[in-house]
Write a protein that holds these residues in place. Structure first.
Motif, PDB file in Angstrom:
ATOM      1  N   VAL A 256      38.592  46.605  56.142  1.00  0.00           N
ATOM      2  CA  VAL A 256      37.701  45.465  56.425  1.00  0.00           C
ATOM      3  C   VAL A 256      37.190  44.827  55.136  1.00  0.00           C
ATOM      4  CG1 VAL A 256      35.554  44.806  57.591  1.00  0.00           C
ATOM      5  CG2 VAL A 256      37.004  46.602  58.554  1.00  0.00           C
ATOM      6  N   PRO A 257      37.349  43.489  54.988  1.00  0.00           N
ATOM      7  CA  PRO A 257      36.729  42.807  53.845  1.00  0.00           C
ATOM      8  C   PRO A 257      35.216  42.780  54.044  1.00  0.00           C
ATOM      9  CG  PRO A 257      37.674  41.201  55.347  1.00  0.00           C
ATOM     10  CD  PRO A 257      38.030  42.556  55.888  1.00  0.00           C
ATOM     11  N   ILE A 258      34.468  42.701  52.963  1.00  0.00           N
ATOM     12  CA  ILE A 258      33.011  42.694  53.109  1.00  0.00           C
ATOM     13  C   ILE A 258      32.362  41.619  52.238  1.00  0.00           C
ATOM     14  CG2 ILE A 258      32.859  45.143  53.719  1.00  0.00           C
ATOM     15  CD1 ILE A 258      31.700  45.478  50.819  1.00  0.00           C
ATOM     16  N   ILE A 259      31.165  41.253  52.652  1.00  0.00           N
ATOM     17  CA  ILE A 259      30.335  40.327  51.877  1.00  0.00           C
ATOM     18  C   ILE A 259      29.308  41.196  51.153  1.00  0.00           C
ATOM     19  CG2 ILE A 259      28.843  38.308  51.930  1.00  0.00           C
ATOM     20  CD1 ILE A 259      30.007  37.758  54.755  1.00  0.00           C
ATOM     21  N   VAL A 260      29.456  41.323  49.859  1.00  0.00           N
ATOM     22  CA  VAL A 260      28.530  42.167  49.089  1.00  0.00           C
ATOM     23  C   VAL A 260      27.148  41.535  49.072  1.00  0.00           C
ATOM     24  CG1 VAL A 260      28.013  43.104  46.800  1.00  0.00           C
ATOM     25  CG2 VAL A 260      30.355  43.189  47.676  1.00  0.00           C
ATOM     26  N   ASP A 261      27.083  40.222  48.844  1.00  0.00           N
ATOM     27  CA  ASP A 261      25.810  39.493  48.767  1.00  0.00           C
ATOM     28  C   ASP A 261      25.879  38.321  49.725  1.00  0.00           C
ATOM     29  OD1 ASP A 261      23.528  38.093  48.094  1.00  0.00           O
ATOM     30  OD2 ASP A 261      24.329  37.343  46.208  1.00  0.00           O
ATOM     31  N   LEU A 262      25.041  38.334  50.785  1.00  0.00           N
ATOM     32  CA  LEU A 262      25.078  37.273  51.803  1.00  0.00           C
ATOM     33  C   LEU A 262      24.792  35.896  51.225  1.00  0.00           C
ATOM     34  CD1 LEU A 262      23.202  38.947  54.797  1.00  0.00           C
ATOM     35  CD2 LEU A 262      25.653  38.555  54.562  1.00  0.00           C
ATOM     36  N   PHE A 263      23.898  35.823  50.255  1.00  0.00           N
ATOM     37  CA  PHE A 263      23.483  34.507  49.770  1.00  0.00           C
ATOM     38  C   PHE A 263      24.388  33.986  48.670  1.00  0.00           C
ATOM     39  CE2 PHE A 263      19.935  36.476  51.854  1.00  0.00           C
ATOM     40  CZ  PHE A 263      19.643  35.497  52.802  1.00  0.00           C
ATOM     41  N   GLY A 264      24.995  34.891  47.903  1.00  0.00           N
ATOM     42  CA  GLY A 264      25.969  34.459  46.909  1.00  0.00           C
ATOM     43  C   GLY A 264      27.358  34.362  47.488  1.00  0.00           C
ATOM     44  N   SER A 265      27.525  34.888  48.715  1.00  0.00           N
ATOM     45  CA  SER A 265      28.820  34.904  49.406  1.00  0.00           C
ATOM     46  C   SER A 265      29.903  35.557  48.555  1.00  0.00           C
ATOM     47  CB  SER A 265      29.233  33.488  49.816  1.00  0.00           C
ATOM     48  OG  SER A 265      28.310  32.937  50.704  1.00  0.00           O
ATOM     49  N   TYR A 266      29.604  36.719  47.984  1.00  0.00           N
ATOM     50  CA  TYR A 266      30.615  37.465  47.230  1.00  0.00           C
ATOM     51  C   TYR A 266      31.449  38.247  48.227  1.00  0.00           C
ATOM     52  CZ  TYR A 266      27.249  36.716  43.384  1.00  0.00           C
ATOM     53  OH  TYR A 266      26.376  36.183  42.478  1.00  0.00           O
ATOM     54  N   ILE A 267      32.649  37.752  48.535  1.00  0.00           N
ATOM     55  CA  ILE A 267      33.515  38.386  49.519  1.00  0.00           C
ATOM     56  C   ILE A 267      34.613  39.160  48.801  1.00  0.00           C
ATOM     57  CG2 ILE A 267      35.125  37.990  51.416  1.00  0.00           C
ATOM     58  CD1 ILE A 267      33.387  35.621  52.247  1.00  0.00           C
ATOM     59  N   TYR A 268      34.693  40.456  49.115  1.00  0.00           N
ATOM     60  CA  TYR A 268      35.678  41.344  48.494  1.00  0.00           C
ATOM     61  C   TYR A 268      36.607  41.918  49.553  1.00  0.00           C
ATOM     62  CZ  TYR A 268      33.437  41.223  43.969  1.00  0.00           C
ATOM     63  OH  TYR A 268      32.954  40.797  42.752  1.00  0.00           O
ATOM     64  N   PHE A 269      37.878  42.054  49.191  1.00  0.00           N
ATOM     65  CA  PHE A 269      38.820  42.722  50.082  1.00  0.00           C
ATOM     66  C   PHE A 269      39.477  43.866  49.327  1.00  0.00           C
ATOM     67  CE2 PHE A 269      41.316  39.439  48.007  1.00  0.00           C
ATOM     68  CZ  PHE A 269      42.571  40.007  47.796  1.00  0.00           C
ATOM     69  N   CYS A 270      39.913  44.875  50.086  1.00  0.00           N
ATOM     70  CA  CYS A 270      40.459  46.094  49.484  1.00  0.00           C
ATOM     71  C   CYS A 270      41.952  46.221  49.760  1.00  0.00           C
ATOM     72  CB  CYS A 270      39.715  47.312  50.007  1.00  0.00           C
ATOM     73  SG  CYS A 270      39.772  47.499  51.793  1.00  0.00           S
ATOM     74  N   THR A 271      42.603  47.100  49.012  1.00  0.00           N
ATOM     75  CA  THR A 271      44.038  47.315  49.181  1.00  0.00           C
ATOM     76  C   THR A 271      44.337  48.532  50.044  1.00  0.00           C
ATOM     77  OG1 THR A 271      44.064  48.594  47.135  1.00  0.00           O
ATOM     78  CG2 THR A 271      44.637  46.244  46.988  1.00  0.00           C
ATOM     79  N   HIS A 272      43.387  49.448  50.158  1.00  0.00           N
ATOM     80  CA  HIS A 272      43.600  50.684  50.904  1.00  0.00           C
ATOM     81  C   HIS A 272      42.391  50.930  51.804  1.00  0.00           C
ATOM     82  CE1 HIS A 272      46.108  51.034  47.289  1.00  0.00           C
ATOM     83  NE2 HIS A 272      46.887  51.813  47.999  1.00  0.00           N
ATOM     84  N   SER A 273      42.483  51.973  52.594  1.00  0.00           N
ATOM     85  CA  SER A 273      41.339  52.394  53.394  1.00  0.00           C
ATOM     86  C   SER A 273      40.202  52.784  52.458  1.00  0.00           C
ATOM     87  CB  SER A 273      41.731  53.598  54.249  1.00  0.00           C
ATOM     88  OG  SER A 273      40.587  54.273  54.713  1.00  0.00           O
ATOM     89  N   ASP A 274      38.963  52.576  52.901  1.00  0.00           N
ATOM     90  CA  ASP A 274      37.825  52.956  52.058  1.00  0.00           C
ATOM     91  C   ASP A 274      37.633  54.475  52.000  1.00  0.00           C
ATOM     92  OD1 ASP A 274      36.780  53.390  54.586  1.00  0.00           O
ATOM     93  OD2 ASP A 274      35.337  51.748  54.477  1.00  0.00           O
TER      94      ASP A 274
END
Length: 198
Positions: free
Chosen positions: A74-92
């Motif tokens: 699952v991609p995630i938003i680290v900071d809701l207001f800065g909209s820093y969206i990160y995606f991963c290559t493997h399972s967490d």
């Protein structure tokens, strides 16, 4: 010098694993300057930064799942207001995970079964993941970006309507109205998370 912690910000492009003896640590790439080494694994670094932005990693994952329906990597938003969206290559659950800021991905291509990624500062890295898998993760992050921005637009429209309903409000009253809208938004997001768990 290895840092114990690193604060993700607008110019953070990626967090990739580095083997240091028997430990997995992180290498952080920024749009400007040299890379930074951190003693935490990439997953732990993402988790800590979620906490620094007022929610834990599990809550961020739940928000992404609710908005997109994505249940794996699952991609995630680290900071809701800065909209820093990160995606991963493997399972967490995998320590050797890579995390990429969608904003800084300029292009990517197949490179003999792996993926060559070019970032916004023209730096390139070859990632040990197939092009098809990387492309899928990138598209999932785009979906999250789109769905999240849809929600933000709804609340911005509400804010505009409040402004037009109270055109004579003083600066303090407008601030109170904006604060109320902010709390409504947070309550809405929390409601989504609770509904998703039921």
């Amino acid at each position: 010098m290895n840092r114990l912690h690193y604060q993700i910000h607008e110019e953070t492009m990626y967090i990739v694993p580095v083997v240091n003896g028997s430990y997995i640590e992180s290498r952080v790439g920024e749009a400007y300057g040299e890379g930074i080494d951190c003693r935490l694994t990439p997953n732990k670094l993402i988790e800590r930064n979620c906490r620094n932005h007022s929610q834990n990693y599990a809550a961020r994952k739940d928000l992404s799942k609710t908005l997109t329906g994505i249940t794996s990597k699952v991609p995630i938003i680290v900071d809701l207001f800065g909209s820093y969206i990160y995606f991963c290559t493997h399972s967490d659950r995998v320590s050797e995970n890579n995390w990429f800021n969608i904003k800084h991905i300029q292009s990517y291509s197949n490179d003999e079964g792996m993926t060559r990624v070019q970032f916004s500062n023209n730096e390139e890295r070859i990632i040990d993941i197939s092009y098809a898998s990387f492309n899928n993760q990138y598209l999932n992050a785009l979906k999250l970006h789109y769905k999240f921005n849809q929600q933000k637009e709804k609340y911005q429209k509400k804010e505009m309507n409040m402004h037009f309903q109270y055109p004579m409000a003083g600066r303090g009253e407008v601030a109170q109205i904006n604060e109320s809208i902010y709390h409504s938004y947070i309550n809405y997001i929390n409601g989504l998370q609770i509904r998703d768990r039921v």
